[in-house]
Design a protein around this motif. Structure first.
Motif, short mmCIF file in Angstrom:
data_model
loop_
_atom_site.label_atom_id
_atom_site.label_comp_id
_atom_site.label_asym_id
_atom_site.label_seq_id
_atom_site.Cartn_x
_atom_site.Cartn_y
_atom_site.Cartn_z
N GLY A 197 -3.38 39.52 -21.52
CA GLY A 197 -4.74 39.05 -21.32
C GLY A 197 -5.25 38.19 -22.46
O GLY A 197 -5.98 37.22 -22.24
N LEU A 250 1.00 34.71 -17.63
CA LEU A 250 1.45 36.08 -17.39
C LEU A 250 2.93 36.13 -17.04
O LEU A 250 3.66 37.01 -17.51
N THR A 282 -3.24 22.10 -21.99
CA THR A 282 -4.57 22.37 -21.45
C THR A 282 -5.64 21.76 -22.34
O THR A 282 -6.70 21.35 -21.85
N PRO A 287 -7.83 37.96 -13.15
CA PRO A 287 -6.40 38.05 -12.88
C PRO A 287 -5.79 39.40 -13.28
O PRO A 287 -4.89 39.90 -12.59
N THR A 343 -13.73 33.37 -23.94
CA THR A 343 -12.41 33.58 -23.36
C THR A 343 -11.39 34.04 -24.40
O THR A 343 -10.52 34.86 -24.10
N ALA A 370 -11.47 33.97 -15.76
CA ALA A 370 -10.21 33.46 -16.31
C ALA A 370 -9.33 34.55 -16.89
O ALA A 370 -8.10 34.41 -16.89
N VAL A 371 -9.92 35.63 -17.37
CA VAL A 371 -9.15 36.66 -18.07
C VAL A 371 -9.15 37.97 -17.30
O VAL A 371 -8.10 38.47 -16.87
N ALA A 392 -7.14 29.47 -21.83
CA ALA A 392 -8.42 29.04 -21.27
C ALA A 392 -9.31 28.44 -22.36
O ALA A 392 -10.00 27.43 -22.15
N ALA A 429 -3.29 30.74 -15.23
CA ALA A 429 -3.35 32.14 -15.66
C ALA A 429 -2.03 32.86 -15.37
O ALA A 429 -1.49 33.57 -16.23
N VAL A 452 -3.85 34.71 -21.98
CA VAL A 452 -4.57 34.00 -20.92
C VAL A 452 -5.88 33.44 -21.46
O VAL A 452 -6.28 32.30 -21.20
N GLY A 453 -6.58 34.26 -22.27
CA GLY A 453 -7.83 33.81 -22.87
C GLY A 453 -7.64 32.66 -23.83
O GLY A 453 -8.46 31.74 -23.88
#
Length: 430
Positions: free
Chosen positions: A47, A41, A113, A246, A362, A242-243, A54, A37, A50-51
């Motif tokens: 955000g 960033l 990922t 953080p 996410t 996850a979102v 994930a 995460a 990040v989603g």
């Protein structure tokens, strides 16, 4: 404490190796969640990015889980697990190198990922089937509780250490540590003994295997009901952790360190809950477990306020402790009710339903925050956990499934293909 002969029935070689390997991977994985995460960033993402990262991990999990379950019921499970660990090791090492040596791009982080998620899709059904087949008899519930206590204790250390290392050294080194953990765990799992597991009959093909697993899954209302419940619960909890977590940590809590401690508090709670489950044996397995899911709504609510770091840590600890009552009860129910030769396929349907909505949740967490605001989105997540859990209690089998005693556990496995209703069986639960 059980005597040595009783202990040997659930703490043999495979159980010990599986526990040790799971502890190692829990140490690395819980730190890497924070690292991934903050890698996004730190590279300038928001955000929504990040989603997306994930979601990139869970999407191949959804796509390949059923294949992974069928493969794990056909091939030696430990070989599937070792191959999956090797893929996870390689993908995390490449992710770490990317972060440490330059400016990682969003598509690169998503691709790596996604490779990790592919490995997880093959690993998870094989691992669950292997663990469930490694214990037997009346001490199975205690064995699962001790396994979860060990891994959740490692999650506590991994999350706390991961958050501290991300703050001190940056996310790249935490990702590199996770890659090393996968290498060690794969080496341990290579020594698992599968000679006690009967050879699978050849023929029928993968589609036939999947259909057989589906019949086993859909014929048990308690099984598919809870999987549907957790398709919602896991999705909103994953989006929060996850979102939103953080982001709230960055804006209101002081950054990665306090959020790592919050995740560590959840891990400490699960370890405490697992310790409780070594002694607590509720008669109705799934009723007790499902009631214990309601507190999972509290962390999202706490982030919505947001509360102080100390209060958040307490809430996370409570949620972790209560949900572990469900976790041990669920493993005991699967061990008790599902025939050994179908464990991985049933586990695959379980995993598929449980993670199916996570990529969507996410990926939409960022847009939902933009459309409604972060606070309403978090309150909505809490409400969905409560609603899904209340609805699943309407299924009679979930309220009535009882633990078998040691005298009829073997008989239950022998009749599991034809007796799908848990009603009338002897009692207790994890």
């Amino acid at each position: 404490m059980p005597d040595s002969s009783a202990r040997a029935s659930w703490a043999g070689r495979n159980y010990s190796l599986l526990t040790a390997a799971a502890v190692v991977t829990s140490l690395g994985a819980n730190g890497s969640l924070i690292a991934a995460a903050f890698a996004v960033l730190d590279s300038g993402g928001d955000g929504g990015d990040v989603g997306l990262v994930a979601a990139a991990r869970t999407l191949p999990l959804v796509v390949f889980l059923l294949v992974g379950g069928a493969v794990a019921d056909r091939l030696p499970r430990h070989r599937v697990m070792v191959a999956a660990n090797a893929l996870n090791c390689a993908s995390q090492a490449a992710f770490a190198l990317l972060v440490l040596t330059g400016e990682p791009r969003l598509w690169q982080m998503m691709l790596l990922t996604a490779l990790g998620g592919t490995g997880q899709a093959f690993f998870s059904p094989a691992a669950e089937g292997m663990l469930l087949s490694s214990v037997e008899g009346e001490h199975a519930g205690r064995a699962f509780a001790l396994f979860r206590m060990a891994t959740q204790g490692a999650a506590l250390g991994g999350a706390a250490l991961g958050g501290a290392l991300v703050a001190a050294l940056g996310p790249g080194w935490v990702l590199a540590l996770d890659a090393a953990c996968f290498a060690v765990a794969g080496a341990l799992r290579a020594f698992l003994d599968v000679s006690h597991i009967p050879a699978r009959e050849s023929g029928g093909g993968m589609l036939a295997d999947l259909r057989e697993g589906w019949r086993e899954f859909i014929g048990r209302p308690w099984l598919w009901g809870i999987v549907v419940q957790f398709s919602v619960v896991n999705a909103v909890v994953a989006a929060s952790n996850a979102v939103y977590g953080p982001l709230v940590a960055r804006d209101s809590l002081g950054g990665a360190g306090p959020w790592g401690l919050a995740l560590g508090a959840f891990g400490a709670g699960t370890a405490a809950g697992a310790l409780l489950m070594t002694r607590y044996r509720p008669r109705r397995l799934l009723l007790a477990g499902t009631l214990a899911v309601f507190p999972l709504a509290l962390p999202s609510a706490a982030l919505a306020v947001p509360v102080s770091p100390g209060v958040l840590h307490g809430v996370m600890f409570l949620a972790g402790a209560t949900v572990e009552i469900f976790g041990v009860s669920w493993m005991t129910a699967l061990h008790q009710e599902i025939p050994e030769d179908k464990l991985s396929r049933v586990s695959a349907y379980d995993w598929l339903g449980s993670v199916a909505l996570i990529p969507l949740a996410t990926a939409l967490a960022g847009p939902a925050q933009s459309a409604f605001g972060r606070t309403p989105a978090l309150w909505g997540a809490a409400a969905l956990v409560v609603t899904a859990t209340a609805l699943v209690l309407l299924i009679p089998d979930i309220r009535e499934l009882r633990r078998h005693d040691s005298r009829n556990t073997a008989a239950s496995h022998a009749t599991a293909d034809t007796e799908h209703s848990p009603k009338g069986q002897p009692a207790e639960s994890q």
